[in-house]
Design a protein around this motif. Sequence first.
Motif, PDB file in Angstrom:
ATOM      1  N   GLU A  26      15.623 162.902  80.754  1.00 25.68           N
ATOM      2  CA  GLU A  26      13.769 164.394  81.191  1.00 25.68           C
ATOM      3  C   GLU A  26      12.687 163.139  80.114  1.00 25.68           C
ATOM      4  N   PRO A  27      11.370 163.006  80.893  1.00 24.79           N
ATOM      5  CA  PRO A  27      10.545 161.785  80.936  1.00 24.79           C
ATOM      6  C   PRO A  27      10.275 162.947  78.826  1.00 24.79           C
ATOM      7  N   ARG A  35       8.745 162.510  73.789  1.00 26.63           N
ATOM      8  CA  ARG A  35       9.640 163.650  71.738  1.00 26.63           C
ATOM      9  C   ARG A  35       9.757 162.990  70.612  1.00 26.63           C
ATOM     10  N   ARG A  36      10.965 162.025  71.362  1.00 30.36           N
ATOM     11  CA  ARG A  36      11.790 161.229  70.218  1.00 30.36           C
ATOM     12  C   ARG A  36      10.969 159.982  69.830  1.00 30.36           C
ATOM     13  N   PHE A  37      10.015 159.589  71.268  1.00 31.25           N
ATOM     14  CA  PHE A  37       9.287 158.392  70.336  1.00 31.25           C
ATOM     15  C   PHE A  37       7.512 158.365  69.728  1.00 31.25           C
ATOM     16  N   ALA A  38       6.929 160.170  70.108  1.00 33.15           N
ATOM     17  CA  ALA A  38       6.219 160.690  69.008  1.00 33.15           C
ATOM     18  C   ALA A  38       6.576 160.506  67.767  1.00 33.15           C
ATOM     19  N   PRO A  44       7.004 152.201  69.105  1.00 32.26           N
ATOM     20  CA  PRO A  44       6.960 153.673  69.653  1.00 32.26           C
ATOM     21  C   PRO A  44       5.855 154.436  70.664  1.00 32.26           C
ATOM     22  N   HIS A  45       4.205 153.668  70.154  1.00 34.51           N
ATOM     23  CA  HIS A  45       3.679 153.539  71.027  1.00 34.51           C
ATOM     24  C   HIS A  45       4.099 153.528  72.251  1.00 34.51           C
ATOM     25  N   SER A  46       3.939 152.052  72.790  1.00 36.69           N
ATOM     26  CA  SER A  46       3.552 151.484  73.967  1.00 36.69           C
ATOM     27  C   SER A  46       5.223 151.872  74.668  1.00 36.69           C
ATOM     28  N   ILE A  47       5.943 152.812  73.840  1.00 40.08           N
ATOM     29  CA  ILE A  47       7.261 153.483  75.061  1.00 40.08           C
ATOM     30  C   ILE A  47       6.655 154.678  75.362  1.00 40.08           C
ATOM     31  N   TYR A  48       6.014 155.212  74.462  1.00 41.88           N
ATOM     32  CA  TYR A  48       5.337 156.816  74.590  1.00 41.88           C
ATOM     33  C   TYR A  48       4.078 156.716  75.743  1.00 41.88           C
TER      34      TYR A  48
END
Length: 408
Positions: free
Chosen positions: A282-283, A288-291, A319-323
């Motif tokens: 689920e996107p 959420r994980r990267f946040a 993590p911010h770029s993946i989010y």
Amino acid sequence: MKTPLLIGAACLLALLSTIGASLPYPILPPLFAAGVSNGLNQFLGLPPKLLFGLALTINPLGLLIGSALLGPMSDRYGRRPVLLITAVGAAIGHAATACALLLESYPLFIVARFITGLLEGNGSVARAMLADRLDGDLRRKALSWLNGAFYMGWLAGPLLAGITLVWGITVPFWIAVAALLLVAVLVAAVLPVEAPSLATTSWWQVARDRHSLNLLREPDLRNLFIVTLAYTCGVTAFYEFYPLWLVEVPGFGARGIAWTTAAMCAVMTTTTMFAGRPFKGEPLLRARRFALITASLIGLLAASNAWIGIAAIILYGIPHSIYNAIVPNWCAERFGAHGQGAVMGLISTTFCLANIIMALVGAVLTLIDTRLILVLGAMLTAWSAWRMQTWHASMARDDRDKLEGALQ
């Protein structure tokens, strides 16, 4: 227009626009926090840190208004004319900023930064241009590449500022003027002329009745606004005040800030090249994980010494770029029926609102300790991750109820 040319034009537009927006970030902290008096940091006898916070606030205020209006405006009048007008107008705003620095006029600086922010709220238009012409995996990849272009602009802008400051404090802003005029030429040359709209509404009616905040009438879009606002409050607390942290803790000047920002943005850009790949699951839960990881790195910066803090700043880009590769594409797929310009405008508007909120709060907290605004940012980003979990569960229940109702 062929798809590769469309994607390339959008990415180059994003790159050149954010170069202009990011140039001031290495320049402002030393002007307001290095202890040297000048016309900018002595306005009305106010504390320099407070003036710095207000200077940070005014550009996002313009971005807030521009992002809320320009996306829906482009839905009505077309992407090409809106992008063309805003690129030229932002160039004029940077020229006025250069004049304000020469004159050491804080009021002119504030007005110029507001106008520039107002017209640089066109990022939602570029995203909408890709979202409404592409779909599926290609749209996800294109939006990820667009994010990469935005990040590359944040890399090139501070780097250019650090390199060109030796020729004068206004030189980076004249570079921004040239870059944005190049954007205007690019838009005029490669984007197709769109068919005239048959709508009879005036621009004022569009601004009043179709701005992105109208989407908040929808429950799920209100949840999107709340989650995104909390996340971006944390992100903007980090982005607006880590340069001040670099001045106070490791004692960096404009060049040190520029090189640290360049390293962070290089990591962001590299990560973005891989972030648009398909994934299972689920996107929203993946976001959420990267946040949570982003929140941890902001908290680490607040609690660490110079070198650990610098490492946290640079690693934050992962993590911010993946989010950011996940959320816009998910929004385009789930909420695109509301108008891609309006939906992308809501995301951009939320980011700008977060900038304003955290700049104002930070202007007060940094009078006590700069680390306090970073701690608050980490807490808000962590809360957004928790809220994503509960929102996802709520949407899953609603989807099941709708499916069961359709089968009955």
